[in-house]
Motif scaffolding. Structure first.
Motif, mmCIF file in Angstrom:
data_model
loop_
_atom_site.group_PDB
_atom_site.id
_atom_site.type_symbol
_atom_site.label_atom_id
_atom_site.label_comp_id
_atom_site.label_asym_id
_atom_site.label_seq_id
_atom_site.Cartn_x
_atom_site.Cartn_y
_atom_site.Cartn_z
ATOM 1 N N PRO A 158 70.279 51.478 54.440
ATOM 2 C CA PRO A 158 69.087 51.048 53.699
ATOM 3 C C PRO A 158 67.780 51.555 54.289
ATOM 4 C CG PRO A 158 70.595 49.209 53.962
ATOM 5 C CD PRO A 158 71.110 50.319 54.834
ATOM 6 N N PHE A 159 67.826 52.038 55.537
ATOM 7 C CA PHE A 159 66.608 52.480 56.205
ATOM 8 C C PHE A 159 66.599 53.994 56.413
ATOM 9 C CE2 PHE A 159 67.744 48.170 57.384
ATOM 10 C CZ PHE A 159 66.617 47.476 56.960
ATOM 11 N N GLY A 160 67.447 54.715 55.638
ATOM 12 C CA GLY A 160 67.366 56.163 55.624
ATOM 13 C C GLY A 160 68.563 56.932 56.137
ATOM 14 N N ALA A 161 69.546 56.274 56.777
ATOM 15 C CA ALA A 161 70.709 56.995 57.291
ATOM 16 C C ALA A 161 71.525 57.585 56.149
ATOM 17 C CB ALA A 161 71.588 56.071 58.128
ATOM 18 N N ASP A 162 72.148 58.729 56.405
ATOM 19 C CA ASP A 162 72.965 59.418 55.410
ATOM 20 C C ASP A 162 74.387 58.873 55.454
ATOM 21 O OD1 ASP A 162 74.369 61.145 53.790
ATOM 22 O OD2 ASP A 162 73.618 62.980 54.724
ATOM 23 N N PRO A 163 74.905 58.307 54.349
ATOM 24 C CA PRO A 163 76.272 57.787 54.344
ATOM 25 C C PRO A 163 77.316 58.814 54.775
ATOM 26 C CG PRO A 163 75.121 57.099 52.361
ATOM 27 C CD PRO A 163 74.227 58.090 53.047
ATOM 28 N N ALA A 164 77.066 60.088 54.510
ATOM 29 C CA ALA A 164 78.033 61.123 54.875
ATOM 30 C C ALA A 164 78.220 61.214 56.381
ATOM 31 C CB ALA A 164 77.588 62.475 54.319
ATOM 32 N N ASP A 165 77.198 60.812 57.142
ATOM 33 C CA ASP A 165 77.283 60.883 58.597
ATOM 34 C C ASP A 165 78.224 59.827 59.178
ATOM 35 O OD1 ASP A 165 75.486 62.964 58.573
ATOM 36 O OD2 ASP A 165 73.749 61.700 59.033
ATOM 37 N N LEU A 166 78.643 58.873 58.363
ATOM 38 C CA LEU A 166 79.518 57.797 58.832
ATOM 39 C C LEU A 166 80.993 58.145 58.688
ATOM 40 C CD1 LEU A 166 77.630 54.772 57.221
ATOM 41 C CD2 LEU A 166 77.261 55.820 59.461
ATOM 42 N N ALA A 215 79.176 52.065 52.234
ATOM 43 C CA ALA A 215 78.008 52.924 52.436
ATOM 44 C C ALA A 215 77.289 53.177 51.123
ATOM 45 C CB ALA A 215 78.441 54.237 53.078
ATOM 46 N N GLN A 216 78.045 53.332 50.034
ATOM 47 C CA GLN A 216 77.430 53.598 48.733
ATOM 48 C C GLN A 216 76.656 52.386 48.223
ATOM 49 O OE1 GLN A 216 77.208 56.615 47.210
ATOM 50 N NE2 GLN A 216 78.111 57.284 49.147
ATOM 51 N N SER A 217 77.198 51.187 48.400
ATOM 52 C CA SER A 217 76.469 49.995 47.939
ATOM 53 C C SER A 217 75.179 49.808 48.727
ATOM 54 C CB SER A 217 77.352 48.749 48.051
ATOM 55 O OG SER A 217 77.594 48.395 49.400
ATOM 56 N N MET A 218 75.161 50.294 49.965
ATOM 57 C CA MET A 218 73.943 50.184 50.771
ATOM 58 C C MET A 218 72.808 51.041 50.206
ATOM 59 S SD MET A 218 74.210 48.042 53.281
ATOM 60 C CE MET A 218 75.208 47.394 54.633
ATOM 61 N N LEU A 219 73.131 52.058 49.425
ATOM 62 C CA LEU A 219 72.081 52.862 48.805
ATOM 63 C C LEU A 219 71.282 52.040 47.802
ATOM 64 C CD1 LEU A 219 73.988 56.240 48.295
ATOM 65 C CD2 LEU A 219 72.181 55.744 49.966
ATOM 66 N N VAL A 230 70.760 48.850 48.171
ATOM 67 C CA VAL A 230 69.896 48.029 49.022
ATOM 68 C C VAL A 230 68.689 48.844 49.458
ATOM 69 C CG1 VAL A 230 69.763 46.717 51.173
ATOM 70 C CG2 VAL A 230 71.867 46.658 49.823
ATOM 71 N N ARG A 231 68.911 50.117 49.811
ATOM 72 C CA ARG A 231 67.797 50.990 50.185
ATOM 73 C C ARG A 231 66.758 51.058 49.063
ATOM 74 N NH1 ARG A 231 68.740 57.324 51.355
ATOM 75 N NH2 ARG A 231 70.010 56.488 53.080
ATOM 76 N N GLU A 232 67.220 51.183 47.831
ATOM 77 C CA GLU A 232 66.306 51.265 46.687
ATOM 78 C C GLU A 232 65.478 49.994 46.566
ATOM 79 O OE1 GLU A 232 66.541 51.821 41.819
ATOM 80 O OE2 GLU A 232 68.280 52.291 43.074
ATOM 81 N N ARG A 233 66.105 48.820 46.752
ATOM 82 C CA ARG A 233 65.367 47.551 46.681
ATOM 83 C C ARG A 233 64.317 47.469 47.794
ATOM 84 N NH1 ARG A 233 67.961 43.451 43.623
ATOM 85 N NH2 ARG A 233 69.394 44.473 42.162
ATOM 86 N N PHE A 234 64.712 47.874 49.007
ATOM 87 C CA PHE A 234 63.779 47.794 50.131
ATOM 88 C C PHE A 234 62.585 48.730 49.918
ATOM 89 C CE2 PHE A 234 67.013 46.264 53.562
ATOM 90 C CZ PHE A 234 67.121 45.057 52.897
ATOM 91 N N GLN A 235 62.833 49.880 49.334
ATOM 92 C CA GLN A 235 61.735 50.797 49.070
ATOM 93 C C GLN A 235 60.776 50.204 48.041
ATOM 94 O OE1 GLN A 235 61.367 53.757 50.881
ATOM 95 N NE2 GLN A 235 59.311 53.585 50.005
ATOM 96 N N GLN A 236 61.317 49.510 47.057
ATOM 97 C CA GLN A 236 60.476 48.849 46.065
ATOM 98 C C GLN A 236 59.614 47.770 46.715
ATOM 99 O OE1 GLN A 236 63.056 47.416 42.942
ATOM 100 N NE2 GLN A 236 63.834 49.456 42.453
ATOM 101 N N VAL A 237 60.212 47.012 47.645
ATOM 102 C CA VAL A 237 59.463 45.986 48.373
ATOM 103 C C VAL A 237 58.344 46.639 49.180
ATOM 104 C CG1 VAL A 237 59.613 44.273 50.229
ATOM 105 C CG2 VAL A 237 61.404 44.372 48.483
ATOM 106 N N PHE A 266 63.566 34.554 43.216
ATOM 107 C CA PHE A 266 63.500 35.809 43.968
ATOM 108 C C PHE A 266 63.036 36.933 43.050
ATOM 109 C CE2 PHE A 266 67.869 35.528 42.295
ATOM 110 C CZ PHE A 266 67.998 36.762 41.646
ATOM 111 N N ASP A 267 62.504 37.967 43.693
ATOM 112 C CA ASP A 267 62.258 39.234 43.012
ATOM 113 C C ASP A 267 63.363 40.230 43.323
ATOM 114 O OD1 ASP A 267 59.658 38.512 41.880
ATOM 115 O OD2 ASP A 267 58.949 38.530 43.959
ATOM 116 N N HIS A 268 63.903 40.128 44.530
ATOM 117 C CA HIS A 268 65.013 40.982 44.962
ATOM 118 C C HIS A 268 66.042 40.110 45.679
ATOM 119 C CE1 HIS A 268 62.739 44.655 44.085
ATOM 120 N NE2 HIS A 268 61.700 44.034 44.611
ATOM 121 N N LEU A 269 67.299 40.278 45.305
ATOM 122 C CA LEU A 269 68.384 39.510 45.915
ATOM 123 C C LEU A 269 69.331 40.470 46.637
ATOM 124 C CD1 LEU A 269 69.966 36.856 46.326
ATOM 125 C CD2 LEU A 269 71.097 37.292 44.131
ATOM 126 N N ILE A 270 69.563 40.202 47.940
ATOM 127 C CA ILE A 270 70.486 40.987 48.759
ATOM 128 C C ILE A 270 71.591 40.036 49.200
ATOM 129 C CG2 ILE A 270 70.717 42.601 50.670
ATOM 130 C CD1 ILE A 270 68.526 43.378 48.643
#
Length: 420
Positions: free
Chosen positions: A52-60, A129-133, A135-142, A246-250
């Motif tokens: 969610p903070f920028g890591a690439d899922p492929a690196d995992l 890892a894909q579902s975390m993307l 979450v990344r989108e929600r955090f960027q909106q926040v 809520f505006d965003h639910l994680i």
């Protein structure tokens, strides 16, 4: 049996790979090893918290083709359809059947968000890892809303039947640190809501105290004993009739077994009933269920390693290679990331038989129950995140051999000085 035991391992996660690589180390050419999984790759799921903070899922991802070839482990790319314990046979979805002398069921757990009506539709959930993307989108909106001076309400939710809430605790505190570093924390309301009776309930009162202190210092509004029953647009609803906007639910959804085995004894969520000390499936001594597929109520990578080690040692002992001296003792070890620091915990656990609180800190654990917080523990987190994929890429078990011995010495030294 044949001269070489035919050992089939179902699953290529923490428990499956640790079992397979340790069996090869212990039994050498006395075992004919086969691993079954849908793909020939391992995903280091604990590090998905960074996605969610920028890591690439492929690196995992760790490609397993070379280590399997190096260790002479056959790989079958398929899904499991069923197990026939009487015939000592595994049926695969593609139609193939595999015979075994010993079977290791390590197909893990899955999420069932639909158990809470509306959760799947209205929440960004963590697990893969894909579902975390998402979450990344929600955090960027926040973040973007905060930069425009607009308020936002972020609700973090742990519903009933979640078996390891730790990663979401990491993410909520990582979000707070990230927003502060981005000068985007002002106007963002962060709320925590969990069904647990205390924070990180499985790991005892010391972790609760750490989290409660962190929440207070970070301005996170935390709540326990809240049983979510339904999610509506912009609103979480609870069993006692209360609601939270809520505006965003994680959320971290309820757990179920990834594969249900009709021929094996299982609980109501599909987790396989085992003998506690050996991880043998109840009534089926030639079948084992380490890790998340089994019925131990806490699903966590380090506990999966310990169970896998027990299984490999028990199988090797049954082949007459040594005496069995490694029963499963549930001593969890974890490092909780916060970005600005981390918390280390070593927690000896004991089963209670109480469904509401299935484990507790082992009475009399005393000095074996350790908790410490500081920036240096982030180094320990990074060490684990590097070492486990490296060991598996080399076809070696994590929790055995010189690599683990050196890390264990380091962790014990750090904990002796930096944890109480």
């Amino acid at each position: 049996m044949t001269d070489r035991q035919r050992i089939v391992v179902l699953g290529a996660g923490f428990a499956g790979l640790e079992t397979a690589f340790l069996l090869r180390m212990r039994m050498r050419d006395q075992a004919e090893l086969t691993v079954v999984s849908e793909r020939e790759a391992f995903s280091f799921r604990p590090n998905t918290i960074y996605v969610p903070f920028g890591a690439d899922p492929a690196d995992l991802l760790v490609d397993l083709s070379k280590p399997f070839h190096r260790r002479k482990i056959a790989f079958v790319a398929d899904r499991v359809a069923d197990v026939d314990p009487g015939a000592h046979e595994v049926a695969l979805a593609g139609g193939r059947k595999l015979d075994y002398d010993k079977l290791v069921v390590a197909t893990g757990a899955a999420m069932r968000p639909e158990e809470i009506p509306g959760l799947e539709e209205h929440a960004a959930t963590i697990w893969t890892a894909q579902s975390m993307l998402a979450v990344r989108e929600r955090f960027q909106q926040v973040h973007d809303a905060a930069m425009r001076g607009e308020p936002a309400r972020v609700l973090f939710l742990i519903p009933p039947n979640n078996k390891c809430a730790g990663p979401l605790y990491e993410i909520v505190m990582m979000l707070d640190t990230w927003l502060r570093r981005e000068s985007a924390r002002e106007g963002i309301e962060i709320t925590w809501s969990t069904f647990e009776q205390s924070y990180i309930q499985a790991f005892g009162p010391r972790l609760h105290e750490v989290v409660a202190k962190e929440f207070e210092e970070r301005g996170i509004d935390g709540h326990t004993n809240e049983v979510a029953t339904e999610i509506a647009p912009g609103e979480a609803r609870y069993a006692d009739g209360t609601t939270r906007a809520f505006d965003h639910l994680i959320a971290f959804p309820p757990y179920v077994s990834a594969v249900r085995y009709g021929s094996l004894p299982s609980d109501d969520r599909g987790f396989i009933v085992t003998e506690a000390a050996t991880r043998q499936v109840a009534g089926h001594p030639d079948i084992y269920a380490p890790g998340d597929a089994g019925d131990f109520p806490v699903k966590q990578a380090f506990l999966a390693f310990l169970q896998a080690d027990t299984v490999a040692e028990h199988i090797a002992a049954s082949a007459g290679l040594h005496d069995f001296e490694n029963p499963f003792e549930p001593v969890s070890m974890c490092i909780m990331e916060m970005f600005d620091k981390a918390t280390f915990a070593q927690v000896p656990l004991e089963l209670t038989g109480d469904p509401a609180r299935p484990v507790t800190v082992r009475p009399g654990a005393d000095g074996d129950y350790k908790v410490g917080t500081g920036t240096i523990w982030r180094l320990g987190k990074k060490m684990l995140g590097t070492t486990v994929p490296m060991r598996f890429h080399a076809g070696e078990p994590f929790h055995a051999g010189l690599g683990w011995q050196m890390m264990e010495v380091g962790l014990k030294g750090m904990s002796a000085v930096l944890a109480d």
